[in-house]
Design a protein around this motif. Structure first.
Motif, PDB file in Angstrom:
ATOM      1  N   ALA A 122      -4.943   2.902   5.025  1.00 22.11           N
ATOM      2  CA  ALA A 122      -5.106   3.894   3.950  1.00 22.11           C
ATOM      3  C   ALA A 122      -4.405   5.200   4.289  1.00 22.11           C
ATOM      4  O   ALA A 122      -4.029   5.955   3.393  1.00 22.11           O
ATOM      5  N   GLY A 123      -4.193   5.468   5.576  1.00 22.57           N
ATOM      6  CA  GLY A 123      -3.560   6.710   5.997  1.00 22.57           C
ATOM      7  C   GLY A 123      -2.053   6.648   6.137  1.00 22.57           C
ATOM      8  O   GLY A 123      -1.428   7.645   6.521  1.00 22.57           O
ATOM      9  N   LEU A 124      -1.441   5.511   5.824  1.00 20.29           N
ATOM     10  CA  LEU A 124       0.016   5.422   5.933  1.00 20.29           C
ATOM     11  C   LEU A 124       0.672   6.399   4.962  1.00 20.29           C
ATOM     12  O   LEU A 124       0.286   6.490   3.799  1.00 20.29           O
ATOM     13  N   ALA A 125       1.678   7.127   5.451  1.00 20.42           N
ATOM     14  CA  ALA A 125       2.246   8.219   4.658  1.00 20.42           C
ATOM     15  C   ALA A 125       3.522   7.886   3.882  1.00 20.42           C
ATOM     16  O   ALA A 125       3.646   8.304   2.732  1.00 20.42           O
ATOM     17  N   PRO A 126       4.501   7.185   4.444  1.00 18.97           N
ATOM     18  CA  PRO A 126       5.731   6.973   3.670  1.00 18.97           C
ATOM     19  C   PRO A 126       5.451   6.234   2.361  1.00 18.97           C
ATOM     20  O   PRO A 126       4.584   5.360   2.302  1.00 18.97           O
ATOM     21  N   VAL A 127       6.184   6.588   1.315  1.00 18.96           N
ATOM     22  CA  VAL A 127       5.955   6.021  -0.014  1.00 18.96           C
ATOM     23  C   VAL A 127       6.021   4.502   0.002  1.00 18.96           C
ATOM     24  O   VAL A 127       5.139   3.834  -0.569  1.00 18.96           O
ATOM     25  N   ASP A 128       7.033   3.921   0.652  1.00 25.81           N
ATOM     26  CA  ASP A 128       7.136   2.460   0.655  1.00 25.81           C
ATOM     27  C   ASP A 128       5.986   1.812   1.415  1.00 25.81           C
ATOM     28  O   ASP A 128       5.524   0.730   1.060  1.00 25.81           O
ATOM     29  N   GLU A 129       5.469   2.483   2.446  1.00 28.12           N
ATOM     30  CA  GLU A 129       4.313   1.960   3.179  1.00 28.12           C
ATOM     31  C   GLU A 129       3.045   2.073   2.341  1.00 28.12           C
ATOM     32  O   GLU A 129       2.179   1.199   2.395  1.00 28.12           O
ATOM     33  N   ARG A 130       2.921   3.141   1.563  1.00 28.52           N
ATOM     34  CA  ARG A 130       1.745   3.287   0.684  1.00 28.52           C
ATOM     35  C   ARG A 130       1.713   2.181  -0.356  1.00 28.52           C
ATOM     36  O   ARG A 130       0.656   1.643  -0.673  1.00 28.52           O
ATOM     37  N   ARG A 131       2.864   1.845  -0.899  1.00 28.58           N
ATOM     38  CA  ARG A 131       2.931   0.774  -1.894  1.00 28.58           C
ATOM     39  C   ARG A 131       2.493  -0.555  -1.270  1.00 28.58           C
ATOM     40  O   ARG A 131       1.732  -1.314  -1.868  1.00 28.58           O
ATOM     41  N   LYS A 132       2.961  -0.825  -0.058  1.00 30.07           N
ATOM     42  CA  LYS A 132       2.553  -2.050   0.654  1.00 30.07           C
ATOM     43  C   LYS A 132       1.056  -2.006   0.961  1.00 30.07           C
ATOM     44  O   LYS A 132       0.358  -3.016   0.826  1.00 30.07           O
ATOM     45  N   ALA A 133       0.584  -0.835   1.376  1.00 32.88           N
ATOM     46  CA  ALA A 133      -0.839  -0.673   1.685  1.00 32.88           C
ATOM     47  C   ALA A 133      -1.682  -0.943   0.435  1.00 32.88           C
ATOM     48  O   ALA A 133      -2.729  -1.590   0.513  1.00 32.88           O
ATOM     49  N   PHE A 134      -1.225  -0.460  -0.707  1.00 40.13           N
ATOM     50  CA  PHE A 134      -1.941  -0.682  -1.966  1.00 40.13           C
ATOM     51  C   PHE A 134      -2.065  -2.177  -2.249  1.00 40.13           C
ATOM     52  O   PHE A 134      -3.167  -2.679  -2.510  1.00 40.13           O
ATOM     53  N   ARG A 135      -0.962  -2.883  -2.178  1.00 35.67           N
ATOM     54  CA  ARG A 135      -0.987  -4.322  -2.436  1.00 35.67           C
ATOM     55  C   ARG A 135      -1.910  -5.049  -1.464  1.00 35.67           C
ATOM     56  O   ARG A 135      -2.684  -5.931  -1.858  1.00 35.67           O
ATOM     57  N   LEU A 136      -1.848  -4.662  -0.200  1.00 34.43           N
ATOM     58  CA  LEU A 136      -2.674  -5.330   0.806  1.00 34.43           C
ATOM     59  C   LEU A 136      -4.155  -5.008   0.623  1.00 34.43           C
ATOM     60  O   LEU A 136      -4.994  -5.907   0.699  1.00 34.43           O
ATOM     61  N   LEU A 137      -4.493  -3.761   0.372  1.00 39.54           N
ATOM     62  CA  LEU A 137      -5.907  -3.402   0.204  1.00 39.54           C
ATOM     63  C   LEU A 137      -6.505  -4.056  -1.030  1.00 39.54           C
ATOM     64  O   LEU A 137      -7.676  -4.450  -1.024  1.00 39.54           O
ATOM     65  N   ILE A 138      -5.726  -4.195  -2.092  1.00 37.83           N
ATOM     66  CA  ILE A 138      -6.207  -4.946  -3.267  1.00 37.83           C
ATOM     67  C   ILE A 138      -6.514  -6.387  -2.852  1.00 37.83           C
ATOM     68  O   ILE A 138      -7.546  -6.954  -3.225  1.00 37.83           O
ATOM     69  N   ALA A 139      -5.636  -6.980  -2.051  1.00 35.52           N
ATOM     70  CA  ALA A 139      -5.847  -8.363  -1.608  1.00 35.52           C
ATOM     71  C   ALA A 139      -7.057  -8.481  -0.690  1.00 35.52           C
ATOM     72  O   ALA A 139      -7.827  -9.451  -0.788  1.00 35.52           O
ATOM     73  N   VAL A 140      -7.257  -7.516   0.203  1.00 38.19           N
ATOM     74  CA  VAL A 140      -8.447  -7.540   1.077  1.00 38.19           C
ATOM     75  C   VAL A 140      -9.701  -7.464   0.211  1.00 38.19           C
ATOM     76  O   VAL A 140     -10.662  -8.222   0.421  1.00 38.19           O
ATOM     77  N   LEU A 141      -9.694  -6.563  -0.769  1.00 35.75           N
ATOM     78  CA  LEU A 141     -10.841  -6.447  -1.668  1.00 35.75           C
ATOM     79  C   LEU A 141     -11.075  -7.754  -2.411  1.00 35.75           C
ATOM     80  O   LEU A 141     -12.213  -8.206  -2.553  1.00 35.75           O
ATOM     81  N   ALA A 142     -10.014  -8.389  -2.854  1.00 39.46           N
ATOM     82  CA  ALA A 142     -10.141  -9.656  -3.577  1.00 39.46           C
ATOM     83  C   ALA A 142     -10.786 -10.731  -2.699  1.00 39.46           C
ATOM     84  O   ALA A 142     -11.712 -11.426  -3.134  1.00 39.46           O
ATOM     85  N   VAL A 143     -10.319 -10.863  -1.469  1.00 41.96           N
ATOM     86  CA  VAL A 143     -10.852 -11.881  -0.555  1.00 41.96           C
ATOM     87  C   VAL A 143     -12.322 -11.609  -0.249  1.00 41.96           C
ATOM     88  O   VAL A 143     -13.174 -12.499  -0.344  1.00 41.96           O
ATOM     89  N   ALA A 144     -12.632 -10.369   0.098  1.00 44.56           N
ATOM     90  CA  ALA A 144     -14.007 -10.025   0.474  1.00 44.56           C
ATOM     91  C   ALA A 144     -14.956 -10.132  -0.719  1.00 44.56           C
ATOM     92  O   ALA A 144     -16.066 -10.653  -0.590  1.00 44.56           O
ATOM     93  N   ASP A 145     -14.524  -9.643  -1.879  1.00 45.05           N
ATOM     94  CA  ASP A 145     -15.403  -9.678  -3.048  1.00 45.05           C
ATOM     95  C   ASP A 145     -15.602 -11.110  -3.546  1.00 45.05           C
ATOM     96  O   ASP A 145     -16.685 -11.454  -4.007  1.00 45.05           O
ATOM     97  N   GLU A 146     -14.576 -11.928  -3.431  1.00 46.28           N
ATOM     98  CA  GLU A 146     -14.722 -13.333  -3.818  1.00 46.28           C
ATOM     99  C   GLU A 146     -15.800 -14.008  -2.972  1.00 46.28           C
ATOM    100  O   GLU A 146     -16.655 -14.733  -3.482  1.00 46.28           O
ATOM    101  N   ARG A 147     -15.757 -13.752  -1.667  1.00 48.94           N
ATOM    102  CA  ARG A 147     -16.773 -14.327  -0.768  1.00 48.94           C
ATOM    103  C   ARG A 147     -18.157 -13.775  -1.105  1.00 48.94           C
ATOM    104  O   ARG A 147     -19.131 -14.511  -1.182  1.00 48.94           O
TER     105      ARG A 147
END
Length: 166
Positions: A122-147
């Motif tokens: 969540a603390g990654l600063a460069p714009v391209d890293e934030r975009r990747k972080a967003f996609r990944l955190l959505i996926a983590v939420l999806a996996v955890a919430d599905e379980r």
């Protein structure tokens, strides 16, 4: 996502219905639990549940200012923890996010304690890293919430996000 067992989870029936109307309906449902519901909450949960396409979510995220993006990433981090994300969710989240395993957020999520790694992502600063972080955190939420949904909410629950209309 899994078939609807709790009533109302699936694809949004009519994407032409303005989001504001849907939010007002969900706010009424959330009112009984004391939840505060925002457009951000709905968008993020629709993304995590596959009810909204990720390219649309990335476009929305890219349209936010730097501070708003940081706030969204912190919010997602918090919700991943609330959804009881565990270290074993990392590889599946990387797969679902479509990120290369060598990208910084993908490397971080598979190393060490999940709560610490989520914070680093969540603390990654460069714009391209934030975009990747967003996609990944959505996926983590999806996996955890599905379980969580399968284990604790299969017979119904009071979570408004588990009642997003098909």
């Amino acid at each position: 996502m899994a078939a609807d067992r709790a009533g109302g989870v699936g694809r949004r029936a009519d994407p032409a219905v303005p989001l504001g109307i849907l939010i007002s309906q969900w706010r009424r449902a959330a009112f009984t639990t004391g939840a505060v519901l925002t457009e951000r909450d709905v968008i993020l949960n629709e993304l995590a549940q596959g009810l909204r396409p990720m390219p649309q979510g990335v476009e929305w995220f890219d349209g936010l200012g730097s501070q708003e993006q940081t706030d969204i990433l912190r919010f997602l981090c918090h919700h991943c923890i609330q959804a009881r994300a565990v270290e074993a969710d990392g590889p599946e989240a990387v797969r679902r996010s479509g990120l290369r395993p060598t990208y910084t957020p993908a490397v971080l999520i598979t190393r060490g304690r999940i709560d610490e790694q989520l914070g680093k992502i969540a603390g990654l600063a460069p714009v391209d890293e934030r975009r990747k972080a967003f996609r990944l955190l959505i996926a983590v939420l999806a996996v955890a919430d599905e379980r969580r949904r399968e284990r604790f909410c299969s017979d119904g629950c009071g979570h408004w996000w588990h009642r997003l209309a098909p």
